[in-house]
Design a protein around this motif. Structure first.
Motif, PDB file in Angstrom:
ATOM      1  N   VAL A   1       0.863  -1.184   0.000  1.00  0.00           N
ATOM      2  CA  VAL A   1       0.000   0.000   0.000  1.00  0.00           C
ATOM      3  C   VAL A   1       0.898   1.232   0.000  1.00  0.00           C
ATOM      4  O   VAL A   1       1.831   1.333   0.816  1.00  0.00           O
ATOM      5  N   ALA A   2       0.643   2.180  -0.896  1.00  0.00           N
ATOM      6  CA  ALA A   2       1.489   3.368  -1.006  1.00  0.00           C
ATOM      7  C   ALA A   2       0.627   4.605  -1.197  1.00  0.00           C
ATOM      8  O   ALA A   2      -0.427   4.558  -1.845  1.00  0.00           O
ATOM      9  N   GLN A   3       1.102   5.691  -0.604  1.00  0.00           N
ATOM     10  CA  GLN A   3       0.472   6.991  -0.804  1.00  0.00           C
ATOM     11  C   GLN A   3       1.547   8.055  -0.627  1.00  0.00           C
ATOM     12  O   GLN A   3       2.153   8.152   0.448  1.00  0.00           O
ATOM     13  N   ASN A   4       1.784   8.836  -1.673  1.00  0.00           N
ATOM     14  CA  ASN A   4       2.855   9.824  -1.672  1.00  0.00           C
ATOM     15  C   ASN A   4       4.170   9.109  -1.325  1.00  0.00           C
ATOM     16  O   ASN A   4       4.567   8.184  -1.990  1.00  0.00           O
ATOM     17  N   GLU A   5       4.848   9.527  -0.256  1.00  0.00           N
ATOM     18  CA  GLU A   5       6.097   8.891   0.142  1.00  0.00           C
ATOM     19  C   GLU A   5       5.887   7.840   1.229  1.00  0.00           C
ATOM     20  O   GLU A   5       6.858   7.314   1.779  1.00  0.00           O
TER      21      GLU A   5
ATOM     22  N   THR B   1      -4.125  11.485   5.116  1.00  0.00           N
ATOM     23  CA  THR B   1      -3.549  12.434   4.167  1.00  0.00           C
ATOM     24  C   THR B   1      -4.231  12.293   2.813  1.00  0.00           C
ATOM     25  O   THR B   1      -4.915  11.316   2.533  1.00  0.00           O
ATOM     26  N   THR B   2      -4.047  13.302   1.954  1.00  0.00           N
ATOM     27  CA  THR B   2      -4.637  13.288   0.620  1.00  0.00           C
ATOM     28  C   THR B   2      -3.636  12.743  -0.386  1.00  0.00           C
ATOM     29  O   THR B   2      -2.423  12.740  -0.154  1.00  0.00           O
ATOM     30  N   GLY B   3      -4.159  12.294  -1.532  1.00  0.00           N
ATOM     31  CA  GLY B   3      -3.318  11.736  -2.577  1.00  0.00           C
ATOM     32  C   GLY B   3      -3.797  10.360  -2.973  1.00  0.00           C
ATOM     33  O   GLY B   3      -4.572   9.719  -2.259  1.00  0.00           O
ATOM     34  N   ASP B   4      -3.355   9.898  -4.123  1.00  0.00           N
ATOM     35  CA  ASP B   4      -3.773   8.583  -4.601  1.00  0.00           C
ATOM     36  C   ASP B   4      -3.201   7.477  -3.720  1.00  0.00           C
ATOM     37  O   ASP B   4      -2.009   7.443  -3.418  1.00  0.00           O
ATOM     38  N   LEU B   5      -4.083   6.549  -3.312  1.00  0.00           N
ATOM     39  CA  LEU B   5      -3.689   5.372  -2.544  1.00  0.00           C
ATOM     40  C   LEU B   5      -3.629   4.198  -3.513  1.00  0.00           C
ATOM     41  O   LEU B   5      -4.623   3.864  -4.151  1.00  0.00           O
ATOM     42  N   THR B   6      -2.466   3.605  -3.655  1.00  0.00           N
ATOM     43  CA  THR B   6      -2.296   2.492  -4.599  1.00  0.00           C
ATOM     44  C   THR B   6      -2.098   1.186  -3.860  1.00  0.00           C
ATOM     45  O   THR B   6      -1.446   1.141  -2.818  1.00  0.00           O
TER      46      THR B   6
ATOM     47  N   LEU C   1      -2.949  -3.249  -8.463  1.00  0.00           N
ATOM     48  CA  LEU C   1      -4.317  -3.755  -8.358  1.00  0.00           C
ATOM     49  C   LEU C   1      -5.347  -2.650  -8.466  1.00  0.00           C
ATOM     50  O   LEU C   1      -6.339  -2.784  -9.180  1.00  0.00           O
ATOM     51  N   ALA C   2      -5.139  -1.556  -7.727  1.00  0.00           N
ATOM     52  CA  ALA C   2      -6.149  -0.495  -7.711  1.00  0.00           C
ATOM     53  C   ALA C   2      -5.513   0.815  -7.277  1.00  0.00           C
ATOM     54  O   ALA C   2      -4.500   0.833  -6.566  1.00  0.00           O
ATOM     55  N   THR C   3      -6.116   1.910  -7.710  1.00  0.00           N
ATOM     56  CA  THR C   3      -5.747   3.249  -7.258  1.00  0.00           C
ATOM     57  C   THR C   3      -7.011   3.942  -6.768  1.00  0.00           C
ATOM     58  O   THR C   3      -7.982   4.092  -7.521  1.00  0.00           O
ATOM     59  N   VAL C   4      -7.005   4.342  -5.500  1.00  0.00           N
ATOM     60  CA  VAL C   4      -8.166   4.995  -4.899  1.00  0.00           C
ATOM     61  C   VAL C   4      -7.787   6.438  -4.569  1.00  0.00           C
ATOM     62  O   VAL C   4      -6.951   6.668  -3.685  1.00  0.00           O
TER      63      VAL C   4
ATOM     64  N   ASP D   1       7.110  13.149   9.257  1.00  0.00           N
ATOM     65  CA  ASP D   1       5.858  13.586   8.659  1.00  0.00           C
ATOM     66  C   ASP D   1       4.728  13.371   9.649  1.00  0.00           C
ATOM     67  O   ASP D   1       4.495  12.266  10.126  1.00  0.00           O
ATOM     68  N   ARG D   2       4.009  14.433  10.013  1.00  0.00           N
ATOM     69  CA  ARG D   2       2.957  14.322  11.012  1.00  0.00           C
ATOM     70  C   ARG D   2       1.689  13.706  10.466  1.00  0.00           C
ATOM     71  O   ARG D   2       0.828  13.270  11.214  1.00  0.00           O
ATOM     72  N   GLY D   3       1.526  13.706   9.147  1.00  0.00           N
ATOM     73  CA  GLY D   3       0.350  13.064   8.565  1.00  0.00           C
ATOM     74  C   GLY D   3       0.472  11.561   8.634  1.00  0.00           C
ATOM     75  O   GLY D   3       1.483  11.008   8.232  1.00  0.00           O
ATOM     76  N   ARG D   4      -0.542  10.914   9.173  1.00  0.00           N
ATOM     77  CA  ARG D   4      -0.467   9.461   9.286  1.00  0.00           C
ATOM     78  C   ARG D   4      -0.811   8.832   7.956  1.00  0.00           C
ATOM     79  O   ARG D   4      -1.826   9.143   7.350  1.00  0.00           O
ATOM     80  N   GLY D   5       0.038   7.933   7.502  1.00  0.00           N
ATOM     81  CA  GLY D   5      -0.135   7.290   6.212  1.00  0.00           C
ATOM     82  C   GLY D   5      -1.162   6.189   6.263  1.00  0.00           C
ATOM     83  O   GLY D   5      -1.948   6.083   7.201  1.00  0.00           O
ATOM     84  N   PRO D   6      -1.176   5.318   5.237  1.00  0.00           N
ATOM     85  CA  PRO D   6      -2.168   4.260   5.177  1.00  0.00           C
ATOM     86  C   PRO D   6      -2.084   3.333   6.387  1.00  0.00           C
ATOM     87  O   PRO D   6      -1.018   2.817   6.695  1.00  0.00           O
TER      88      PRO D   6
END
Length: 537
Positions: free
Chosen positions: A112-116, A153-158, A199-202, A259-264
């Motif tokens: 699972v990835a989003q931004n960095e 956080t915002t951005g595409d989740l892959t 598989l998917a990009t949300v 980074d203070r934003g919590r990732g996936p």
């Protein structure tokens, strides 16, 4: 635990790479009717290479699922209708190894990835027993629970498919007079897939509804962090990288804050009906209880003699089917009450412990942290023998099980050492066996001794009351460790493997799952063990 040396910290949220917190836990599948109108359908066939008894073979893995086509920050993202279909070409080869029928379990690693930010999750599935054809391909389709995702956080989740583990066991058949051994098959994406497959990009954020706004369909709304129930039993479990293909996040520069934003992340929901006073523990649910079903938690310490230290084995669920007691008079005039039982560990639908971390000083100077699991092979036997001697009744319980130690992640001085997706002991852990003729082969042996004095409370260990279990274990050599052509088998074997490792486990009081009205204080309202033991040295 008798051994000196440092003890590991328990598993907790840790910074990975860019200091993102990554968690994983099982979440129940939503019913098909709960999928929102805006749905992203996934139906893709991926080329894989699987290692079978006859060698590496090309295989096709088809994955189907449904995702929301967009999400807001903090909103749950749940995959539904998930199936994993594996087409193995060498059915005859598998028929020779497993017999004419087979049962299958799959574990698909999903990156699972989003931004960095990066995380990993495991999609587990099981299949009913089916016949193995004499020729042609064997097609296995599994379904099961998958983790639910959230991100702040915002951005595409892959989501990207990575390694696949396939466990095969003999199924129900009248053709085979004996049950062949189980088979574990490791598969990796083929070169045609570039090693990884999307598989998917949300999309998350821009253009999405707020989490508090009801979805534009009669489907059930996803829970936001502010609306999720909370209680002392809620918990999160760290994601443990398990494949060589897993991405390594970038580390923050010196002096730069995380980074203070919590990732996936994936949040494990509270267990319904769990009393607030009960400590946090993994789910321990018996799916199809019988009148003799028992459930209990177990935890403790194990020495690693070569490293002059100890590691904690986390709270784990064990499910037991208690056998029929047998009255056994002996020629010497003694009377014994024998109760043979069987059991297995249970974690997220698999026979294993939760992942646990151990930290040691390798070669007396280099701090090393390893993330591991104990995977059970076959059935655990629990043999209780009560010597009836008035007024004292003496009890001995032997627990025997075959466990393979699997290493998921290793870090030396904070630097990741890539051990690959299939690093494990080459054979099960072994213990001195008091009756090798009856119990041959390598397996772990734990012994619990107890005393029941008439009119007083029992002391020591009893199956239903719990207590300490002790033993000694030999850790075998390792195999399959390393990635990118680097073989780390000898390094791990030299550092860890060897005999004389003392182990002490504490079992909690059992919950009689199948009893219509369980004894108060033994079970939660949803029939899970109430007692969560603490490890003792």
């Amino acid at each position: 635990m008798r051994g000196p040396g440092p003890t590991p910290r328990p598993s907790r949220v840790r910074a990975r790479g860019a200091a993102i917190a990554a968690f994983v836990a099982l979440a129940p599948l939503l019913p098909a009717a709960a999928v929102a109108v805006g749905t992203l359908k996934v139906d893709t066939s991926l080329p894989y290479v699987c290692t079978l008894p006859s060698g590496q073979q090309s295989a096709t893995v088809r994955i189907t699922a449904a995702f929301p086509d967009r999400a807001a920050p903090g909103e749950e993202i749940k995959a539904t209708d998930v199936t994993t279909t594996v087409e193995l070409p060498a059915a005859a080869d598998l028929r020779a190894s497993l017999g004419s029928a087979v049962r299958a379990e799959t574990r698909l690693t999903v990156d699972v990835a989003q931004n960095e930010q990066r995380a990993q999750a495991t999609w587990s599935g099981t299949a009913q027993s089916l016949d193995v054809p004499a020729e042609g391909p064997l097609v296995l389709t599994t379904t099961g629970d998958v983790p639910a995702l959230t991100t702040d956080t915002t951005g595409d989740l892959t989501l990207t498919a990575a390694g696949l583990a396939l466990d095969l066991a003999p199924g129900t058949t009248g053709d085979a007079p004996t049950a062949p051994a189980s088979l574990s098959v490791t598969c990796v994406p083929g070169q045609d897939a570039g090693g990884r497959t999307l598989l998917a990009t949300v999309p998350v954020g821009a253009g999405t509804r707020e989490p508090s706004t009801p979805p534009p369909s009669p489907s059930a709304p996803s829970a936001s962090p502010s609306s999720r129930p909370s209680s002392p039993s809620g918990r999160t479990v760290p994601v443990m990288p398990g494949t060589a293909a897993g991405p390594v996040p970038k580390a923050p520069r010196n002096g730069q804050q995380a980074d203070r934003g919590r990732g996936p992340t994936v949040t494990e929901e509270d267990t319904p009906g769990t009393p607030a006073a009960r400590p946090a523990a993994p789910p321990c649910v018996t799916e199809k209880p019988t009148p003799t079903s028992l459930a209990a938690y177990i935890t403790g310490y194990s020495n690693v003699r070569k490293l002059n230290g100890a590691n904690i084995i986390p709270v784990s669920c064990v499910l037991i089917e208690q056998g029929e007691p047998v009255f056994d008079p002996r020629p010497d005039g003694s009377f014994h009450l024998l109760t043979p039982s069987t059991g297995h560990l249970s974690y997220q639908g698999r026979k294993q412990t939760p992942p646990f971390k151990a930290t040691f000083l390798t070669f007396d100077f280099a701090p090393a942290t390893a993330t591991m699991v104990l995977e059970q092979i076959g059935t655990m036997t629990v043999d209780s023998d009560v010597l009836l001697v008035f007024p004292d009744n003496l009890s001995e319980t032997y627990i025997r099980a075959r466990f393979v130690l699997r290493v998921l992640d290793v870090r030396v001085n904070g630097t990741r050492l890539d051990v690959g997706p299939d690093c494990r002991t080459e054979k099960p852990l072994g213990s001195p066996e008091p009756d090798p003729a009856k119990y041959p082969g390598d397996h772990l042996v734990l012994l619990g001794k107890g005393q029941l004095i008439n009119g007083t409370d029992a002391t020591g260990y009893l199956l239903t009351g719990g207590g300490p279990l002790t033993g000694e274990v030999t850790i075998p050599a390792f195999k399959g460790c390393g990635a990118g052509g680097e073989n780390l088998d000898r390094l791990l074997t030299a550092s860890i493997s060897g005999p004389g490792n003392y182990i002490k486990q504490i079992q909690g009081q059992t919950c009689a799952v199948g009893v219509e009205v369980p004894t108060e204080g033994q079970c939660t309202e949803d029939r899970q063990p109430y007692v969560v033991p603490k490890p003792e040295r």
